[in-house]
Design a protein around this motif. Structure first.
Motif, PDB file in Angstrom:
ATOM      1  N   ASP A   1       7.403 -14.279  -0.415  1.00 33.43           N
ATOM      2  CA  ASP A   1       8.160 -14.464   0.828  1.00 33.43           C
ATOM      3  C   ASP A   1       8.358 -13.127   1.531  1.00 33.43           C
ATOM      4  N   GLU A   2       9.103 -13.147   2.642  1.00 35.66           N
ATOM      5  CA  GLU A   2       9.157 -11.949   3.487  1.00 35.66           C
ATOM      6  C   GLU A   2       9.894 -10.784   2.826  1.00 35.66           C
ATOM      7  N   TYR A   3      10.891 -11.070   1.991  1.00 35.67           N
ATOM      8  CA  TYR A   3      11.617  -9.984   1.327  1.00 35.67           C
ATOM      9  C   TYR A   3      10.695  -9.281   0.331  1.00 35.67           C
ATOM     10  N   ILE A   4       9.915 -10.073  -0.403  1.00 37.75           N
ATOM     11  CA  ILE A   4       8.959  -9.507  -1.353  1.00 37.75           C
ATOM     12  C   ILE A   4       7.907  -8.669  -0.607  1.00 37.75           C
ATOM     13  N   ALA A   5       7.494  -9.166   0.560  1.00 32.58           N
ATOM     14  CA  ALA A   5       6.529  -8.408   1.372  1.00 32.58           C
ATOM     15  C   ALA A   5       7.121  -7.064   1.773  1.00 32.58           C
ATOM     16  N   GLN A   6       8.428  -7.045   2.085  1.00 29.13           N
ATOM     17  CA  GLN A   6       9.067  -5.778   2.461  1.00 29.13           C
ATOM     18  C   GLN A   6       9.147  -4.825   1.259  1.00 29.13           C
ATOM     19  N   LEU A   7       9.498  -5.374   0.093  1.00 30.80           N
ATOM     20  CA  LEU A   7       9.540  -4.535  -1.116  1.00 30.80           C
ATOM     21  C   LEU A   7       8.164  -3.939  -1.406  1.00 30.80           C
ATOM     22  N   ARG A   8       7.124  -4.761  -1.190  1.00 30.51           N
ATOM     23  CA  ARG A   8       5.756  -4.272  -1.424  1.00 30.51           C
ATOM     24  C   ARG A   8       5.444  -3.117  -0.480  1.00 30.51           C
ATOM     25  N   LEU A   9       5.795  -3.299   0.786  1.00 29.04           N
ATOM     26  CA  LEU A   9       5.532  -2.258   1.787  1.00 29.04           C
ATOM     27  C   LEU A   9       6.281  -0.975   1.440  1.00 29.04           C
ATOM     28  N   GLU A  10       7.568  -1.107   1.069  1.00 25.81           N
ATOM     29  CA  GLU A  10       8.362   0.084   0.722  1.00 25.81           C
ATOM     30  C   GLU A  10       7.758   0.807  -0.480  1.00 25.81           C
ATOM     31  N   SER A  11       7.293   0.036  -1.465  1.00 22.56           N
ATOM     32  CA  SER A  11       6.691   0.640  -2.654  1.00 22.56           C
ATOM     33  C   SER A  11       5.409   1.388  -2.289  1.00 22.56           C
ATOM     34  N   LEU A  12       4.629   0.780  -1.384  1.00 23.42           N
ATOM     35  CA  LEU A  12       3.358   1.390  -0.980  1.00 23.42           C
ATOM     36  C   LEU A  12       3.592   2.694  -0.214  1.00 23.42           C
ATOM     37  N   VAL A  13       4.594   2.695   0.663  1.00 24.38           N
ATOM     38  CA  VAL A  13       4.920   3.915   1.426  1.00 24.38           C
ATOM     39  C   VAL A  13       5.391   5.008   0.467  1.00 24.38           C
ATOM     40  N   TRP A  14       6.258   4.641  -0.472  1.00 24.64           N
ATOM     41  CA  TRP A  14       6.759   5.610  -1.460  1.00 24.64           C
ATOM     42  C   TRP A  14       5.599   6.203  -2.254  1.00 24.64           C
ATOM     43  N   ALA A  15       4.698   5.344  -2.732  1.00 26.81           N
ATOM     44  CA  ALA A  15       3.565   5.802  -3.546  1.00 26.81           C
ATOM     45  C   ALA A  15       2.657   6.732  -2.736  1.00 26.81           C
ATOM     46  N   THR A  16       2.502   6.439  -1.446  1.00 19.42           N
ATOM     47  CA  THR A  16       1.664   7.284  -0.593  1.00 19.42           C
ATOM     48  C   THR A  16       2.283   8.674  -0.443  1.00 19.42           C
ATOM     49  N   TYR A  17       3.600   8.724  -0.192  1.00 24.02           N
ATOM     50  CA  TYR A  17       4.292  10.020  -0.097  1.00 24.02           C
ATOM     51  C   TYR A  17       4.118  10.822  -1.386  1.00 24.02           C
ATOM     52  N   VAL A  18       4.387  10.179  -2.532  1.00 18.24           N
ATOM     53  CA  VAL A  18       4.334  10.893  -3.810  1.00 18.24           C
ATOM     54  C   VAL A  18       2.915  11.385  -4.071  1.00 18.24           C
ATOM     55  N   ASN A  19       1.918  10.528  -3.783  1.00 18.27           N
ATOM     56  CA  ASN A  19       0.527  10.923  -4.032  1.00 18.27           C
ATOM     57  C   ASN A  19       0.124  12.105  -3.156  1.00 18.27           C
ATOM     58  N   LEU A  20       0.538  12.070  -1.883  1.00 17.06           N
ATOM     59  CA  LEU A  20       0.208  13.188  -0.994  1.00 17.06           C
ATOM     60  C   LEU A  20       0.897  14.469  -1.460  1.00 17.06           C
ATOM     61  N   ALA A  21       2.141  14.338  -1.949  1.00 20.20           N
ATOM     62  CA  ALA A  21       2.851  15.511  -2.477  1.00 20.20           C
ATOM     63  C   ALA A  21       2.098  16.069  -3.685  1.00 20.20           C
ATOM     64  N   LEU A  22       1.597  15.169  -4.549  1.00 18.45           N
ATOM     65  CA  LEU A  22       0.827  15.604  -5.713  1.00 18.45           C
ATOM     66  C   LEU A  22      -0.458  16.314  -5.292  1.00 18.45           C
ATOM     67  N   ILE A  23      -1.096  15.809  -4.214  1.00 19.29           N
ATOM     68  CA  ILE A  23      -2.327  16.443  -3.720  1.00 19.29           C
ATOM     69  C   ILE A  23      -2.019  17.858  -3.222  1.00 19.29           C
ATOM     70  N   VAL A  24      -0.924  17.999  -2.476  1.00 22.56           N
ATOM     71  CA  VAL A  24      -0.551  19.328  -1.963  1.00 22.56           C
ATOM     72  C   VAL A  24      -0.229  20.268  -3.133  1.00 22.56           C
ATOM     73  N   CYS A  25       0.573  19.779  -4.104  1.00 24.12           N
ATOM     74  CA  CYS A  25       0.944  20.614  -5.256  1.00 24.12           C
ATOM     75  C   CYS A  25      -0.300  21.021  -6.040  1.00 24.12           C
ATOM     76  N   SER A  26      -1.229  20.068  -6.251  1.00 22.86           N
ATOM     77  CA  SER A  26      -2.446  20.387  -7.004  1.00 22.86           C
ATOM     78  C   SER A  26      -3.271  21.434  -6.277  1.00 22.86           C
ATOM     79  N   THR A  27      -3.328  21.312  -4.952  1.00 21.79           N
ATOM     80  CA  THR A  27      -4.106  22.266  -4.167  1.00 21.79           C
ATOM     81  C   THR A  27      -3.508  23.667  -4.265  1.00 21.79           C
ATOM     82  N   LEU A  28      -2.169  23.720  -4.293  1.00 22.09           N
ATOM     83  CA  LEU A  28      -1.506  25.022  -4.346  1.00 22.09           C
ATOM     84  C   LEU A  28      -1.502  25.631  -5.744  1.00 22.09           C
TER      85      LEU A  28
END
Lengths: 161, 66
Positions: free
Chosen positions: A93-120
């Motif tokens: 349902d729509e609430y689950i869809a929102q939780l999925r979206l929030e999780s995906l955004v969070w994972a994207t931020y963390v992954n990009l932070a890991l990419i920057v840290c690894s590069t540095l």
């Protein structure tokens, strides 16, 4: 609720199986590739572009491979993690869809932070290995863990009726 | 946003599960809306209002910080 871009719930089991095989093979490949020489396949793969150490860059040619194990692992992991991460819940349902979206955004931020840290902070040949893991594995894995935790909390939130 | 879903639900003697089933969402979603953790879509708000026989703004109300 519009869930057009999600896959059928029943495919998730297949996703877990492919992911687990991919993770086991991936860990073996990273830490003790000698064990895997038994399943190495020598062959030529069609390549759009090849840049070997001793040759010039070549386009649309065949690349001689001593092992296609790394290709197999990437395909297994990608397909497996997509099937685990992007299949519908049993009661979508729509609430689950929102939780999925929030999780995906969070994972994207963390992954990009890991990419920057690894590069540095990571230098030398291991940088390539780290980047491959960050490219194929961490974002989907972080997303799946975050979303499963959110779903677990949601299911546990029994309320006084 | 405040809402009166718990009150309306109690007046009709419905459980969260029954409300969820009638409007086609999960029980957890009704729970999250009641607790104010989730603001439903317009479609879902209209379905809830129809179930309770009220208008949407009889059930949902803006708060000063919204």
């Amino acid at each position: 609720m519009n869930t057009r871009n999600l896959l059928p719930h029943s495919w998730r089991k297949v996703g877990w199986i492919l992911s687990i095989i991919g993770i086991v093979l991936g860990l073996l490949y990273l830490f003790d590739s000698s064990i895997l020489s038994a399943i190495n396949v020598h062959c030529k793969m069609p390549a759009i572009v090849v840049n070997d150490v001793f040759t010039d860059i070549e386009f649309f040619t065949l690349s001689r491979k001593d092992s296609i194990l790394d290709e197999i692992i990437v395909v297994l992991l990608t397909v497996g993690l997509v099937l685990v991460g992007f299949t519908r819940e049993r009661h979508e349902d729509e609430y689950i869809a929102q939780l999925r979206l929030e999780s995906l955004v969070w994972a994207t931020y963390v992954n990009l932070a890991l990419i920057v840290c690894s590069t540095l902070f990571v230098y030398g040949a291991i940088y390539l290995t780290v980047m491959v893991v960050l490219l194929y594995f961490t974002q989907m894995s972080l997303f799946i863990i975050k979303f499963r935790v959110a779903m677990y909390r949601l299911n546990r939130s029994r309320n006084e009726e | 946003m405040k809402n009166r879903i718990r009150v309306e639900r109690a007046e009709l003697g419905l459980t969260q599960e029954q409300v969820a089933e009638k409007i086609g969402v999960s029980r957890q979603t009704i729970n999250a809306i009641e607790k104010g953790k989730y603001a439903p879509s317009v479609v879902l708000a209209l379905k809830l209002a129809r179930l309770f026989g009220k208008r949407v703004d009889d059930i949902f109300e803006l708060e000063t910080d919204d």
